[in-house]
Scaffold this motif. Structure first.
Motif, PDB file in Angstrom:
ATOM      1  N   UNK A  61       3.884  -3.030   3.624  1.00 54.40           N
ATOM      2  CA  UNK A  61       2.928  -4.057   4.037  1.00 54.40           C
ATOM      3  C   UNK A  61       3.000  -4.257   5.544  1.00 54.40           C
ATOM      4  N   UNK A  62       1.845  -4.640   6.133  1.00 59.07           N
ATOM      5  CA  UNK A  62       1.788  -4.936   7.555  1.00 59.07           C
ATOM      6  C   UNK A  62       0.890  -6.141   7.779  1.00 59.07           C
ATOM      7  N   UNK A 109       0.842  -1.191   0.000  1.00 60.87           N
ATOM      8  CA  UNK A 109       0.000   0.000   0.000  1.00 60.87           C
ATOM      9  C   UNK A 109       0.881   1.247   0.000  1.00 60.87           C
ATOM     10  N   UNK A 110       0.594   2.159  -0.926  1.00 61.37           N
ATOM     11  CA  UNK A 110       1.341   3.415  -1.025  1.00 61.37           C
ATOM     12  C   UNK A 110       0.652   4.553  -0.294  1.00 61.37           C
ATOM     13  N   UNK A 111      -0.662   4.437  -0.092  1.00 57.76           N
ATOM     14  CA  UNK A 111      -1.383   5.503   0.593  1.00 57.76           C
ATOM     15  C   UNK A 111      -2.861   5.190   0.677  1.00 57.76           C
ATOM     16  N   UNK A 140      -3.027   9.481   4.232  1.00 57.79           N
ATOM     17  CA  UNK A 140      -1.652   9.033   4.538  1.00 57.79           C
ATOM     18  C   UNK A 140      -1.005   8.518   3.263  1.00 57.79           C
ATOM     19  N   UNK A 141       0.298   8.733   3.135  1.00 56.84           N
ATOM     20  CA  UNK A 141       1.024   8.162   1.999  1.00 56.84           C
ATOM     21  C   UNK A 141       2.463   7.893   2.401  1.00 56.84           C
ATOM     22  N   UNK A 142       3.102   7.013   1.665  1.00 55.79           N
ATOM     23  CA  UNK A 142       4.497   6.654   1.900  1.00 55.79           C
ATOM     24  C   UNK A 142       5.297   6.849   0.620  1.00 55.79           C
ATOM     25  N   UNK A 164     -10.463   5.964  -0.856  1.00 56.55           N
ATOM     26  CA  UNK A 164      -9.733   5.073  -1.727  1.00 56.55           C
ATOM     27  C   UNK A 164      -8.306   4.899  -1.216  1.00 56.55           C
ATOM     28  N   UNK A 165      -7.712   3.774  -1.583  1.00 60.51           N
ATOM     29  CA  UNK A 165      -6.325   3.489  -1.239  1.00 60.51           C
ATOM     30  C   UNK A 165      -5.555   3.259  -2.532  1.00 60.51           C
ATOM     31  N   UNK A 166      -4.229   3.186  -2.432  1.00 60.12           N
ATOM     32  CA  UNK A 166      -3.397   3.080  -3.631  1.00 60.12           C
ATOM     33  C   UNK A 166      -2.345   2.002  -3.427  1.00 60.12           C
ATOM     34  N   UNK A 167      -2.204   1.154  -4.440  1.00 59.68           N
ATOM     35  CA  UNK A 167      -1.186   0.115  -4.362  1.00 59.68           C
ATOM     36  C   UNK A 167       0.153   0.637  -4.844  1.00 59.68           C
ATOM     37  N   UNK A 168       1.096  -0.272  -5.065  1.00 59.54           N
ATOM     38  CA  UNK A 168       2.444   0.151  -5.455  1.00 59.54           C
ATOM     39  C   UNK A 168       2.491   0.802  -6.834  1.00 59.54           C
ATOM     40  N   UNK A 169       1.458   0.572  -7.652  1.00 63.56           N
ATOM     41  CA  UNK A 169       1.387   1.179  -8.983  1.00 63.56           C
ATOM     42  C   UNK A 169       0.498   2.422  -8.989  1.00 63.56           C
TER      43      UNK A 169
END
Length: 251
Positions: free
Chosen positions: A163-164, A111-113, A156-158, A197-202
């Motif tokens: 992953x957790x 997850x990126x954010x 939130x974003x990274x 919404x959330x965002x994956x690595x892409x």
């Protein structure tokens, strides 16, 4: 990034130093791509017939994944990259007491954010604050403009996807109960202020949902072997009797 997050959380309604959209002539060439800020915003042409036209390029400020809609309907991209579920434990509330709702996730993988609005029953409880968990969140990650109406926004974003595990506490939300009740049905994730919404690595969008985990534990009886117990003196004799104990253990 600070201004973008404030807009997402509903803290502000517009950028302070730029418009929401920038429009520049199509086909413009930047003299220095590493410093593109001195761009041309105007272009002049003579219209000699009704078929003459000129193309412009519209840039949506803060649109990092090309999901902004430039039409009047304002529809965003369809979500096709799955779901991200946040999990909290069910709880019964007692008026006047504070409750810490630990937020976990059953599928926090790459997850990126994320961002969403947390709706809660403002007649049942008030928002008191937060605590960091494995996610290092701070005041900038939460919008409290509408908490009196039962709306808490968060984003939130990274720098890179992380992953957790299912039992790791991402962060904790603190609420104070105004009256007796249950957390069940009193809290949910929505898009009322901040789009959920959330965002994956892409940077593909994922839908978000909130799950309530029951703390009820099913028990099964376990019969222990009889143990010797000394009973009180009866008819001038001490008798040894047997007693069996039944205990419960989780399934």
């Amino acid at each position: 990034m600070s201004e973008i997050r404030k807009l997402i959380l509903g803290v502000t309604t517009q950028f302070s130093k730029s418009p929401s959209w920038l429009v520049i002539p199509d086909g413009i060439k930047f003299e220095d791509p590493r410093n593109p800020w001195q761009y041309v915003t105007e272009k002049t042409m003579s219209l000699t017939k009704s078929t003459d036209y000129m193309n412009f390029l519209a840039i949506k400020m803060g649109d990092v994944n090309n999901s902004a809609a430039a039409n009047a309907n304002g529809k965003v991209q369809s979500r096709t990259a799955g779901e991200l579920s946040f999990v909290i434990d069910e709880a019964n509330l007692t008026a006047g007491e504070n409750y810490k709702l630990q937020v976990r996730s059953s599928d926090f993988k790459n997850i990126s954010g994320y961002q969403f609005t947390l709706n809660f029953d403002a007649k049942l409880m008030t928002y008191e604050g937060f605590e960091s968990g494995v996610l290092n969140v701070n005041d900038a990650n939460f919008g409290t403009t509408f908490t009196e109406k039962g709306l808490l926004t968060t984003s939130w974003n990274a720098d890179k996807a992380i992953s957790f595990g299912k039992e790791e506490v991402l962060f904790t939300l603190v609420f104070k109960a105004l009256k007796n009740g249950s957390i069940n049905g009193a809290i949910d994730i929505t898009s009322d202020v901040t789009l959920a919404e959330a965002y994956n690595e892409k940077l593909e969008a994922k839908e978000m949902k909130l799950e309530l985990r029951s703390k009820m534990v099913k028990m099964q009886p376990v019969y222990l072997s009889c143990i010797k117990m000394r009973q009180t003196r009866l008819t001038n004799l001490q008798k040894l009797t047997s007693a069996c104990q039944m205990l419960l253990k989780p399934l």
